[in-house]
Design a protein around this motif. Structure first.
Motif, short mmCIF file in Angstrom:
data_model
loop_
_atom_site.label_atom_id
_atom_site.label_comp_id
_atom_site.label_asym_id
_atom_site.label_seq_id
_atom_site.Cartn_x
_atom_site.Cartn_y
_atom_site.Cartn_z
N THR A 133 0.84 -1.19 0.00
CA THR A 133 0.00 0.00 0.00
C THR A 133 0.88 1.25 0.00
OG1 THR A 133 -0.16 -0.22 2.42
CG2 THR A 133 -2.02 -1.03 1.11
N THR A 134 0.40 2.29 -0.65
CA THR A 134 1.15 3.54 -0.73
C THR A 134 1.38 4.09 0.67
OG1 THR A 134 -0.86 4.87 -0.89
CG2 THR A 134 0.13 4.10 -2.97
N PRO A 135 2.36 4.98 0.83
CA PRO A 135 2.56 5.58 2.15
C PRO A 135 1.30 6.23 2.72
CG PRO A 135 4.46 6.03 0.77
CD PRO A 135 3.43 5.38 -0.12
N ALA A 136 0.54 6.94 1.88
CA ALA A 136 -0.68 7.58 2.38
C ALA A 136 -1.69 6.54 2.86
CB ALA A 136 -1.30 8.46 1.29
N ARG A 137 -1.89 5.49 2.07
CA ARG A 137 -2.84 4.46 2.47
C ARG A 137 -2.34 3.70 3.69
NH1 ARG A 137 -8.11 2.25 1.30
NH2 ARG A 137 -8.16 0.54 2.81
N THR A 138 -1.04 3.50 3.78
CA THR A 138 -0.46 2.83 4.95
C THR A 138 -0.70 3.65 6.21
OG1 THR A 138 1.25 1.79 3.57
CG2 THR A 138 1.67 1.90 5.94
N LEU A 139 -0.58 4.97 6.10
CA LEU A 139 -0.87 5.84 7.25
C LEU A 139 -2.34 5.73 7.65
CD1 LEU A 139 1.14 8.99 6.15
CD2 LEU A 139 1.66 7.53 8.12
N LEU A 140 -3.23 5.67 6.66
CA LEU A 140 -4.66 5.54 6.96
C LEU A 140 -4.94 4.22 7.68
CD1 LEU A 140 -7.59 6.60 6.56
CD2 LEU A 140 -7.64 5.29 4.44
N ASP A 141 -4.34 3.14 7.20
CA ASP A 141 -4.58 1.81 7.80
C ASP A 141 -4.02 1.71 9.20
OD1 ASP A 141 -5.93 0.87 5.56
OD2 ASP A 141 -4.13 0.01 4.64
N ASN A 142 -3.04 2.57 9.52
CA ASN A 142 -2.41 2.51 10.85
C ASN A 142 -2.76 3.70 11.73
OD1 ASN A 142 -0.29 0.12 10.92
ND2 ASN A 142 -0.18 1.02 8.87
N ALA A 143 -3.65 4.56 11.27
CA ALA A 143 -3.93 5.80 11.98
C ALA A 143 -4.44 5.58 13.40
CB ALA A 143 -4.93 6.65 11.19
N LEU A 144 -5.18 4.49 13.61
CA LEU A 144 -5.71 4.20 14.94
C LEU A 144 -4.78 3.31 15.76
CD1 LEU A 144 -9.50 3.65 14.11
CD2 LEU A 144 -8.32 5.75 14.80
N ARG A 145 -3.72 2.83 15.15
CA ARG A 145 -2.75 1.99 15.86
C ARG A 145 -1.61 2.84 16.44
NH1 ARG A 145 -1.66 -3.39 12.13
NH2 ARG A 145 -3.84 -3.99 11.74
N LEU A 146 -1.34 3.98 15.83
CA LEU A 146 -0.24 4.83 16.25
C LEU A 146 -0.75 5.89 17.20
CD1 LEU A 146 1.42 5.40 12.74
CD2 LEU A 146 2.18 3.80 14.50
N THR A 147 0.09 6.28 18.15
CA THR A 147 -0.25 7.40 19.01
C THR A 147 -0.17 8.69 18.18
OG1 THR A 147 2.04 7.81 19.69
CG2 THR A 147 0.77 6.19 20.98
N GLY A 148 -0.68 9.78 18.73
CA GLY A 148 -0.62 11.06 18.02
C GLY A 148 0.80 11.45 17.64
#
Length: 300
Positions: A133-148
């Motif tokens: 997945t592209t970097p942008a999509r990867t960020l979306l898929d992990n947005a709730l897994r990563l802290t702010g």
């Protein structure tokens, strides 16, 4: 095709695929199921997943295992979620099971398969020869897994590495449903004109500035031929965020002392802010900065 020619063809395909090859590719080279099984029994092929084999030896590289996982899930599949985050360098450790997003793959042992109705061809790219997945999509898929702070740092590191533009993130969240993940990612697109930050200190300064009402400023911009951490252009003031991580050697110390007079000669003052003062006395430092900015406005 003779055995030697078949072996060369297998080696060529596996060489492009981190040592892995699929059953479909072997059949296309003229091997039968019986010949494939014979090669497995004699150790020339090693079964990684159903229909996916390593050529010659079991792979030790995580890239080989990642590509094998994607191949096992069929056309259109891509490494995703936590595994994609590791491939892009957002996280540092490969965790099992590997995660793949696929259109219609069946359950696979040792793999976590996601099915997504929103994943399009535009969300898939190639990195180190692996569909991911592209970097942008990867960020979306992990947005709730990563802290702010982790999400902020991931966005900036990808931008610094040349893998991501904020426009990519804006385009993705604009065409995606307003989920919690998309909304969280959208928060990081409010200032597309700002350059990427280089450290957690710089990440922390942005909400600090907003919380205490500091005026508009630029991050990591060039002033009088020198790169400045934070620049208040309307006030002719540079704020350098000093930490031992970037300012602990003598060469950097000397560069800093050479830069400050150059900026002053150009009419730009410099204030140095340490992490200790910033983290332990943030309100005091904010008031002092406001006073300096006010004085600079009157002076100019």
């Amino acid at each position: 095709m003779k055995n030697s020619a078949v072996d060369r063809a297998i080696a060529a395909i596996a060489g492009r695929q981190h040592g892995a090859i699929s059953r479909e590719q072997l059949l296309a080279l003229g091997l039968t199921d019986g010949l494939i099984n014979y090669r497995v029994q004699t150790g020339r092929l090693h079964r990684l997943h159903r229909g996916i084999y390593a050529v010659g030896y079991l792979p030790v590289s995580p890239y080989a295992r990642a590509l094998a996982a994607v191949l096992a899930c069929g056309p259109g599949a891509a490494l995703s979620h936590g595994s994609a985050a590791t491939l892009w360098g957002i996280t540092k450790t490969w965790k099992a099971p590997l995660e793949v997003t696929a259109r219609s793959a069946r359950r696979r042992a040792r793999l976590h398969i996601h099915r997504s109705r929103t994943l399009t061809a535009a969300d898939i790219t190639d990195h180190f020869g692996i569909p991911v997945t592209t970097p942008a999509r990867t960020l979306l898929d992990n947005a709730l897994r990563l802290t702010g702070p982790e999400l902020t740092r991931a966005i900036n590191d990808l931008r610094l590495g040349g893998y991501l533009k904020l426009g990519d993130v804006i385009e993705l969240v604009n065409r995606h449903a307003p989920t919690r993940a998309a909304n969280r990612l959208r928060q990081h697109t409010a200032h597309p004109q700002r350059g990427p930050t280089r450290s957690e200190f710089e990440d922390a300064f942005l909400p600090f500035a907003a919380r205490y009402g500091l005026p508009e400023h630029q991050v990591n911009t060039y002033v009088a031929g020198h790169e400045a951490d934070v620049f208040f252009p309307e006030h002719g003031l540079v704020v350098e965020l000093d930490s031992w991580e970037f300012h602990s050697d003598r060469a950097q110390f000397e560069r800093d002392r050479d830069r400050d007079p150059d900026l002053l000669a150009a009419g730009v003052a410099t204030v140095r802010l340490t992490w200790e003062r910033f983290s332990e006395r943030s309100a005091r430092e904010a008031e002092r900065l406001k006073a300096i900015l006010t004085a600079r406005t009157s002076w100019r």
